[in-house]
Enzyme design. Structure first.
Site, PDB file in Angstrom:
ATOM      1  N   SER A 174      36.146   3.113 -71.756  1.00  0.00           N
ATOM      2  CA  SER A 174      37.331   3.900 -72.129  1.00  0.00           C
ATOM      3  C   SER A 174      37.401   5.135 -71.242  1.00  0.00           C
ATOM      4  O   SER A 174      36.993   6.229 -71.639  1.00  0.00           O
ATOM      5  CB  SER A 174      37.255   4.291 -73.608  1.00  0.00           C
ATOM      6  OG  SER A 174      37.292   3.142 -74.425  1.00  0.00           O
ATOM      7  N   LYS A 227      44.617   1.997 -74.156  1.00  0.00           N
ATOM      8  CA  LYS A 227      43.399   1.989 -74.987  1.00  0.00           C
ATOM      9  C   LYS A 227      43.215   3.329 -75.693  1.00  0.00           C
ATOM     10  O   LYS A 227      42.897   3.382 -76.897  1.00  0.00           O
ATOM     11  CB  LYS A 227      42.173   1.683 -74.120  1.00  0.00           C
ATOM     12  CG  LYS A 227      40.820   1.850 -74.832  1.00  0.00           C
ATOM     13  CD  LYS A 227      40.687   0.940 -76.041  1.00  0.00           C
ATOM     14  CE  LYS A 227      39.464   1.243 -76.895  1.00  0.00           C
ATOM     15  NZ  LYS A 227      38.194   1.074 -76.193  1.00  0.00           N
ATOM     16  N   LYS A 273      36.428  11.460 -78.097  1.00  0.00           N
ATOM     17  CA  LYS A 273      36.671  11.459 -76.651  1.00  0.00           C
ATOM     18  C   LYS A 273      37.967  10.728 -76.336  1.00  0.00           C
ATOM     19  O   LYS A 273      38.808  11.206 -75.553  1.00  0.00           O
ATOM     20  CB  LYS A 273      35.507  10.795 -75.930  1.00  0.00           C
ATOM     21  CG  LYS A 273      35.644  10.763 -74.416  1.00  0.00           C
ATOM     22  CD  LYS A 273      34.879   9.603 -73.787  1.00  0.00           C
ATOM     23  CE  LYS A 273      35.593   8.291 -74.021  1.00  0.00           C
ATOM     24  NZ  LYS A 273      34.985   7.157 -73.282  1.00  0.00           N
TER      25      LYS A 273
END
Length: 303
Positions: A95, A170, A239
């Site tokens: 990611s 994502k 994050k």
């Protein structure tokens, strides 16, 4: 036959590399040598101790690393781009940050390499079965090169745009997922205060229009039992949410997801070391004093 180097053998990377090695010749590498050696011992993969010398038949590199900084360090600072043969394709399945991915794709092109971002969704369970959802960004020819590798790992593969688009989608997916967990926790807390047991509330929601993946999977498997063991870290969730909030700045109006991000960021400190992302529910428990666990009793009696 061409080969692949799979780099990054954590909770997600290890089962993915194991599946990949059953279908394609695969070298595996991790900064923890025991991880690659252990995987090679019970799979078709071959462990390599260093990335200084790239096997001559390698034409694909798959990365499953924690952050863009790790990816940049490996490819640019440590010089892996320069050691790969012309025509090879790098597939970043972590990611990462979309803007970093765009720059890395440009740099890869300058080295005669292809670059694809292919982050995954589905957690460890689907990584083990090869049923991950994979969100792909990149040029069509690079994606075509990547597809035989991705098809081994995923059950639903979507090419959403150019380099960086996969990582953007994502991050936005994880922002929405975390917001859904927060919203479900909030609603369940209010229901419990009124006298409806959390497990009863979730059962009803899952037959109604308020259902979500949070209510259908996260609550029954991880929150109601109090196990909080999905395998995806709270800090990684934050994050990804931060990456998505950076994208949201371009729009200038994201009040719902901004509130969720701020609430879950503020709640992190009280969760201790290495919390699971499903411990979003514990943020609500701590703030309200109401426990969101399965119980035969209703409301606050469930505490």
């Amino acid at each position: 036959m061409n080969a692949t180097i799979f780099i990054g053998l954590g909770h997600m990377g290890a089962p993915m590399a194991r599946l990949h090695s059953a279908a394609h010749p695969t070298f595996v590498f991790d900064v923890v040598p025991a991880a690659s050696e252990g995987l090679a011992a019970d799979s078709e993969a071959t462990a390599i101790a260093s990335l200084e010398a790239i096997p001559a038949d390698v034409d694909t590199v798959i990365l499953m690393l924690p952050t863009s900084r790790h990816v940049e360090q490996l490819l640019v600072d440590d010089g892996l781009f320069e050691r790969l043969p012309k025509g090879a394709v790098v597939i970043d399945m972590g990611s990462s940050e979309p803007q970093s991915t765009q720059q890395l794709a440009k740099t890869a092109g300058e080295h005669g390499l292809g670059y694809v971002d292919a982050p995954v969704s589905g957690g460890v369970a689907k990584a083990e079965t090869g049923e991950l959802a994979i969100i792909v960004g990149g040029a069509a020819d690079h994606v075509a090169h990547a597809m035989p590798h991705l098809e081994v790992l995923g059950g639903d593969i979507s090419h959403v745009g150019d380099a960086g688009a996969g990582h953007a989608v994502k991050a936005l997916n994880n922002l929405l997922s975390a917001t859904n967990i927060a919203a479900a926790s909030e609603a369940a807390t209010i229901g419990a205060k009124f006298g409806v047991a959390p497990d009863v509330f979730i059962d009803v929601i899952n037959t109604a229009t308020g259902m979500s993946q949070a209510s259908q999977v996260k609550f029954p498997k991880h929150i109601l039992p109090g196990t909080f063991a999905s395998g995806f870290a709270y800090d990684l969730m934050l994050k990804d949410m931060k990456i998505a909030m950076g994208l949201a700045e371009q729009v200038g109006f994201s009040p719902v997801t901004t509130a969720a991000f701020e609430t879950l960021s503020e709640g992190r400190e009280a969760l201790g070391e290495r919390p699971d992302h499903t411990e979003v529910a514990r943020v609500y428990e701590q703030r309200t004093g109401i426990e969101l666990r399965a119980s035969e009793h209703g409301g606050e009696e469930a505490r």
